[in-house]
Design a protein around this motif. Structure first.
Motif, PDB file in Angstrom:
ATOM      1  N   ALA A 295      30.855  49.445  39.513  1.00 35.44           N
ATOM      2  CA  ALA A 295      30.447  48.613  38.000  1.00 35.44           C
ATOM      3  C   ALA A 295      30.774  47.927  37.641  1.00 35.44           C
ATOM      4  N   SER A 296      32.255  47.530  38.251  1.00 35.15           N
ATOM      5  CA  SER A 296      32.986  46.428  38.215  1.00 35.15           C
ATOM      6  C   SER A 296      32.872  45.427  38.989  1.00 35.15           C
ATOM      7  N   ASN A 297      32.102  46.808  40.241  1.00 29.68           N
ATOM      8  CA  ASN A 297      32.544  45.099  41.493  1.00 29.68           C
ATOM      9  C   ASN A 297      33.756  45.411  42.271  1.00 29.68           C
ATOM     10  N   GLU A 298      34.530  46.605  41.787  1.00 30.61           N
ATOM     11  CA  GLU A 298      36.845  46.350  41.909  1.00 30.61           C
ATOM     12  C   GLU A 298      36.823  46.860  43.187  1.00 30.61           C
ATOM     13  N   ARG A 299      37.843  46.786  43.543  1.00 31.68           N
ATOM     14  CA  ARG A 299      38.440  47.322  44.670  1.00 31.68           C
ATOM     15  C   ARG A 299      40.168  47.627  43.808  1.00 31.68           C
ATOM     16  N   LEU A 300      40.413  48.914  43.850  1.00 32.66           N
ATOM     17  CA  LEU A 300      41.343  49.446  43.559  1.00 32.66           C
ATOM     18  C   LEU A 300      42.227  50.362  44.323  1.00 32.66           C
ATOM     19  N   THR A 301      43.849  49.991  43.891  1.00 34.02           N
ATOM     20  CA  THR A 301      44.841  50.800  44.732  1.00 34.02           C
ATOM     21  C   THR A 301      45.131  51.243  43.479  1.00 34.02           C
ATOM     22  N   ALA A 302      45.381  52.918  44.386  1.00 33.67           N
ATOM     23  CA  ALA A 302      46.396  53.480  43.427  1.00 33.67           C
ATOM     24  C   ALA A 302      47.593  54.617  43.988  1.00 33.67           C
ATOM     25  N   GLU A 303      48.204  55.086  43.204  1.00 32.33           N
ATOM     26  CA  GLU A 303      49.447  56.087  43.318  1.00 32.33           C
ATOM     27  C   GLU A 303      49.084  57.422  42.281  1.00 32.33           C
ATOM     28  N   MET A 304      49.671  58.281  42.886  1.00 31.67           N
ATOM     29  CA  MET A 304      49.973  59.165  42.049  1.00 31.67           C
ATOM     30  C   MET A 304      51.403  59.055  41.716  1.00 31.67           C
ATOM     31  N   GLN A 305      52.265  59.272  40.711  1.00 32.77           N
ATOM     32  CA  GLN A 305      53.405  60.161  40.337  1.00 32.77           C
ATOM     33  C   GLN A 305      53.113  61.152  39.771  1.00 32.77           C
ATOM     34  N   GLU A 306      54.496  62.039  40.127  1.00 32.78           N
ATOM     35  CA  GLU A 306      54.791  63.397  40.478  1.00 32.78           C
ATOM     36  C   GLU A 306      54.964  64.138  39.040  1.00 32.78           C
ATOM     37  N   GLY A 307      54.420  64.831  38.654  1.00 37.87           N
ATOM     38  CA  GLY A 307      54.102  65.736  36.941  1.00 37.87           C
ATOM     39  C   GLY A 307      52.565  64.921  36.581  1.00 37.87           C
ATOM     40  N   ALA A 308      51.878  63.534  37.507  1.00 44.27           N
ATOM     41  CA  ALA A 308      50.783  63.137  36.752  1.00 44.27           C
ATOM     42  C   ALA A 308      49.784  64.021  37.121  1.00 44.27           C
ATOM     43  N   ASP A 309      48.360  64.353  35.971  1.00 42.14           N
ATOM     44  CA  ASP A 309      47.547  64.621  36.434  1.00 42.14           C
ATOM     45  C   ASP A 309      46.272  63.487  36.985  1.00 42.14           C
ATOM     46  N   ALA A 310      46.377  61.981  37.030  1.00 45.25           N
ATOM     47  CA  ALA A 310      45.590  61.270  37.065  1.00 45.25           C
ATOM     48  C   ALA A 310      46.383  59.857  38.005  1.00 45.25           C
ATOM     49  N   PRO A 311      46.183  59.597  39.268  1.00 46.67           N
ATOM     50  CA  PRO A 311      46.485  58.541  39.683  1.00 46.67           C
ATOM     51  C   PRO A 311      46.874  57.076  38.177  1.00 46.67           C
ATOM     52  N   SER A 312      47.704  56.442  38.994  1.00 47.28           N
ATOM     53  CA  SER A 312      47.660  54.974  38.287  1.00 47.28           C
ATOM     54  C   SER A 312      47.310  54.095  39.247  1.00 47.28           C
ATOM     55  N   TRP A 313      46.961  52.661  38.622  1.00 50.83           N
ATOM     56  CA  TRP A 313      46.275  51.578  38.988  1.00 50.83           C
ATOM     57  C   TRP A 313      47.382  50.676  39.921  1.00 50.83           C
ATOM     58  N   THR A 314      47.473  50.787  41.214  1.00 49.15           N
ATOM     59  CA  THR A 314      48.419  49.515  41.609  1.00 49.15           C
ATOM     60  C   THR A 314      48.274  48.379  41.707  1.00 49.15           C
ATOM     61  N   ASP A 315      46.875  47.690  42.351  1.00 48.90           N
ATOM     62  CA  ASP A 315      45.827  46.842  42.303  1.00 48.90           C
ATOM     63  C   ASP A 315      44.503  46.790  42.042  1.00 48.90           C
ATOM     64  N   ARG A 316      44.392  45.637  41.456  1.00 49.43           N
ATOM     65  CA  ARG A 316      42.491  45.662  40.854  1.00 49.43           C
ATOM     66  C   ARG A 316      42.231  44.545  41.767  1.00 49.43           C
ATOM     67  N   GLN A 317      41.195  44.247  42.864  1.00 47.88           N
ATOM     68  CA  GLN A 317      41.360  43.017  42.898  1.00 47.88           C
ATOM     69  C   GLN A 317      39.218  43.445  42.599  1.00 47.88           C
ATOM     70  N   ARG A 318      38.663  42.318  41.809  1.00 47.33           N
ATOM     71  CA  ARG A 318      37.072  41.762  41.660  1.00 47.33           C
ATOM     72  C   ARG A 318      36.461  41.175  43.193  1.00 47.33           C
ATOM     73  N   LEU A 319      35.798  41.894  43.541  1.00 48.64           N
ATOM     74  CA  LEU A 319      34.883  41.361  44.471  1.00 48.64           C
ATOM     75  C   LEU A 319      33.949  40.311  44.348  1.00 48.64           C
ATOM     76  N   GLY A 320      33.777  39.126  45.311  1.00 45.77           N
ATOM     77  CA  GLY A 320      32.949  38.601  45.140  1.00 45.77           C
ATOM     78  C   GLY A 320      31.286  39.001  44.939  1.00 45.77           C
ATOM     79  N   ASP A 321      30.293  37.588  44.202  1.00 45.62           N
ATOM     80  CA  ASP A 321      28.900  38.535  44.102  1.00 45.62           C
ATOM     81  C   ASP A 321      28.315  38.765  44.931  1.00 45.62           C
ATOM     82  N   ASP A 322      28.385  38.211  46.600  1.00 47.78           N
ATOM     83  CA  ASP A 322      27.908  38.743  47.103  1.00 47.78           C
ATOM     84  C   ASP A 322      28.853  39.852  48.167  1.00 47.78           C
ATOM     85  N   GLU A 323      29.819  40.533  47.812  1.00 46.68           N
ATOM     86  CA  GLU A 323      30.682  41.830  48.244  1.00 46.68           C
ATOM     87  C   GLU A 323      30.373  43.029  47.960  1.00 46.68           C
TER      88      GLU A 323
END
Length: 105
Positions: free
Chosen positions: A41-69
């Motif tokens: 939906a946002s055309n983004e690549r996201l990297t994540a990490e899981m903290q101990e005891g967490a139920d969901a990952p947290s984003w460590t990096d977010r990169q919007r891709l180009g219109d043709d990507e």
């Protein structure tokens, strides 16, 4: 040459990461062990990490891709250790069961 991705049973989540989080789909784990998601939906690549005891990952990096990507560009950006069925289904000529669409290996 890129490393051939391993097989992944995404019904049980790869490495404890959910198949979907905040609208982004889990793509897989890079050869360096980095979990990568893609938000269509946002055309983004996201990297994540899981903290101990967490139920969901947290984003460590977010990169919007180009219109043709898109997801295919994300797949080309890394060497992969494992890909999810979602990612495999978007590889040209491949199906989610890691076989070529023509039935050949």
């Amino acid at each position: 040459m890129r490393k051939t991705p391993g097989t992944a049973d995404t019904t049980n989540n790869l490495g404890g990461f959910p198949n979907e989080h905040d609208g982004a789909n889990y793509v897989g784990t890079t050869a360096r062990g980095v979990p990568v998601y893609y938000d269509d939906a946002s055309n983004e690549r996201l990297t994540a990490e899981m903290q101990e005891g967490a139920d969901a990952p947290s984003w460590t990096d977010r990169q919007r891709l180009g219109d043709d990507e898109g997801l295919s560009d994300v797949l080309d950006d890394f060497e992969w250790d494992e890909l999810t069925d979602y990612a495999k289904a978007h590889l040209p000529g491949m199906s989610a069961d890691d076989e070529s669409a023509s039935g050949e290996n």
